[in-house]
Design a protein around this motif. Structure first.
Motif, PDB file in Angstrom:
ATOM      1  N   GLU A 171       0.831  -1.201   0.000  1.00 37.49           N
ATOM      2  CA  GLU A 171       0.000   0.000   0.000  1.00 37.49           C
ATOM      3  C   GLU A 171       0.861   1.243   0.000  1.00 37.49           C
ATOM      4  OE1 GLU A 171      -2.378  -0.193   3.483  1.00 37.49           O
ATOM      5  OE2 GLU A 171      -3.439  -2.028   2.911  1.00 37.49           O
ATOM      6  N   GLN A 172       0.283   2.332  -0.526  1.00 46.24           N
ATOM      7  CA  GLN A 172       0.907   3.649  -0.442  1.00 46.24           C
ATOM      8  C   GLN A 172      -0.229   4.680  -0.422  1.00 46.24           C
ATOM      9  OE1 GLN A 172       3.838   4.459  -3.430  1.00 46.24           O
ATOM     10  NE2 GLN A 172       4.177   6.551  -2.755  1.00 46.24           N
ATOM     11  N   GLU A 178      -2.453  -6.024  -4.734  1.00 47.13           N
ATOM     12  CA  GLU A 178      -2.307  -7.294  -4.028  1.00 47.13           C
ATOM     13  C   GLU A 178      -2.378  -8.443  -5.017  1.00 47.13           C
ATOM     14  OE1 GLU A 178      -5.386  -7.370  -1.122  1.00 47.13           O
ATOM     15  OE2 GLU A 178      -7.016  -7.484  -2.569  1.00 47.13           O
ATOM     16  N   LEU A 179      -1.695  -9.520  -4.660  1.00 47.14           N
ATOM     17  CA  LEU A 179      -1.745 -10.773  -5.394  1.00 47.14           C
ATOM     18  C   LEU A 179      -2.436 -11.799  -4.521  1.00 47.14           C
ATOM     19  CD1 LEU A 179       1.858 -10.808  -6.898  1.00 47.14           C
ATOM     20  CD2 LEU A 179      -0.264 -10.693  -8.220  1.00 47.14           C
ATOM     21  N   LEU A 180      -3.441 -12.466  -5.072  1.00 47.07           N
ATOM     22  CA  LEU A 180      -4.231 -13.442  -4.337  1.00 47.07           C
ATOM     23  C   LEU A 180      -4.186 -14.785  -5.050  1.00 47.07           C
ATOM     24  CD1 LEU A 180      -7.361 -11.154  -3.878  1.00 47.07           C
ATOM     25  CD2 LEU A 180      -5.542 -11.525  -2.203  1.00 47.07           C
ATOM     26  N   LEU A 299       4.281   0.321  -7.268  1.00 47.95           N
ATOM     27  CA  LEU A 299       3.567  -0.689  -6.478  1.00 47.95           C
ATOM     28  C   LEU A 299       3.577  -2.045  -7.180  1.00 47.95           C
ATOM     29  CD1 LEU A 299       0.475   1.228  -5.048  1.00 47.95           C
ATOM     30  CD2 LEU A 299       2.536   0.501  -3.839  1.00 47.95           C
ATOM     31  N   ASN A 300       3.479  -2.039  -8.508  1.00 44.66           N
ATOM     32  CA  ASN A 300       3.536  -3.306  -9.242  1.00 44.66           C
ATOM     33  C   ASN A 300       4.850  -4.033  -8.974  1.00 44.66           C
ATOM     34  OD1 ASN A 300       1.080  -2.566 -10.338  1.00 44.66           O
ATOM     35  ND2 ASN A 300       1.922  -1.963 -12.312  1.00 44.66           N
ATOM     36  N   ASN A 301       5.937  -3.269  -8.918  1.00 44.68           N
ATOM     37  CA  ASN A 301       7.242  -3.870  -8.651  1.00 44.68           C
ATOM     38  C   ASN A 301       7.376  -4.282  -7.184  1.00 44.68           C
ATOM     39  OD1 ASN A 301      10.473  -3.133  -7.957  1.00 44.68           O
ATOM     40  ND2 ASN A 301      10.107  -4.415  -9.744  1.00 44.68           N
TER      41      ASN A 301
END
Length: 327
Positions: A171-172, A178-180, A299-301
């Protein structure tokens, strides 16, 4: 779909060994095996941030090689594997780099990586004679065209499918990704954005990633920026190659491009396309549900770093689990 089928000008895109037709992905694949290019192909275009004319060459690579970038204009430059842990910057694009040699870096790789991901290419050498990948029209469509012209070949070895086993989140502020865990052997994406500019506003999009879905729903979506940000980018020495030919420019409730948008929700589709490219830096296709709000390259990284920092959060899927559904 027209831009996926058109022939770019000969001065822009050429194949070292050119077949007379493209190679669309058709039918239902069997076991998920690694693929590479059938033949090399080259292209020339403008760098979005440098404004330089840059030549790109895509070459076949052996099974297990992965996607690897290489600067050809720097003597003895080390190859840069397309992995989350070789990313050195994410402010305006995803940038690969060599920590021991800061000048050895390649920016704006995400659209090409999205095309590799969407077209199911596991192994390739990417040679580039400048510090970034050409932007072309600001989407992934021309990269898909290049891959179609080069063709693909199956390599026999199974794909390195990466299965997410438990939730991972970063988060930012009010932004998060998120990865689920997910079933089905492919990547499911759900993203939303929220911009003050009325031409964009709040948009959301959901997609099960497959070759056909990528081509028809994401590949043509272009990068975008706000008119108010352009002057600041120029002062920072960035976006020197940007124009209405390779980016959508928004001024509050107006889209300044004469042709308008390619679809009403082109903005969120582009964000999803960026995520498809960034997530392929996992080193293989993910079996996961990727959710996010106001996400970006950073965030993806970060979510990939967090995933691979926890050995219990992921595993390579078995061959049986790696059967791919029809695109």
């Amino acid at each position: 779909m027209d831009s996926l089928l058109r022939e770019p000008p000969p001065s822009s895109i050429t194949a070292e060994t050119r077949n007379s037709a493209a190679f669309p992905l058709r039918g239902k694949p069997a076991l998920a095996v690694q693929k590479t290019l059938r033949q090399p192909i080259s292209a020339s275009g403008t760098g979005l941030h440098t404004g330089q004319s840059i030549r790109l060459i895509l070459q076949p690579a052996p099974a297990g090689h992965g996607i690897v970038f290489q600067r050809t204009d720097l003597a003895d430059a080390a190859p840069l594997p397309a992995r989350y842990d070789t990313v050195v910057e994410t402010r305006l694009s995803t940038v690969l780099g060599e920590s021991a040699r800061p000048e050895n870096r390649i920016a704006t790789i995400e659209h090409l990586m999205a095309a590799f991901h969407g077209c199911g290419i596991d192994n390739a050498c990417v040679l580039v004679d400048g510090p970034e990948i050409p932007v072309f029209d600001g989407s992934a469509a021309d990269f898909v065209f290049l891959l179609d012209c080069a063709g693909t070949v199956a390599q026999g070895a199974p794909r390195r499918m990466i299965e997410v086993l438990k939730p991972v989140r970063v988060e930012q502020g009010d932004a998060f990704v998120e990865l689920l865990p997910a079933s089905g052997g492919r990547l499911h994406l759900s993203l939303s954005i929220d911009f003050a500019a009325r031409a964009i506003g709040h948009q959301s999009y959901t997609l099960d990633l497959g070759a056909r879905a990528f081509r028809e729903q994401l590949a043509r979506s272009r990068t975008f920026t706000l008119r108010a940000e352009i002057e600041a980018l120029h002062k920072a020495g960035l976006a020197r190659g940007g124009s209405l030919d390779n980016a959508v420019v928004v001024d509050d409730d107006q889209v300044l491009n004469p042709g308008g948008l390619r679809c009403p929700d082109e903005f969120i589709r582009h964000k999803v396309m960026d995520a498809v490219g960034d997530l392929y830096l996992a080193g293989g296709p993910l079996t996961a549900h990727f959710r996010g709000h106001r996400s970006g390259h950073g965030l993806n990284n970060q979510v990939l770093h967090k995933l691979f920092a926890d050995p219990s959060a992921w595993a390579y899927a078995s061959d049986r689990q790696a059967i791919v559904a029809a695109a």
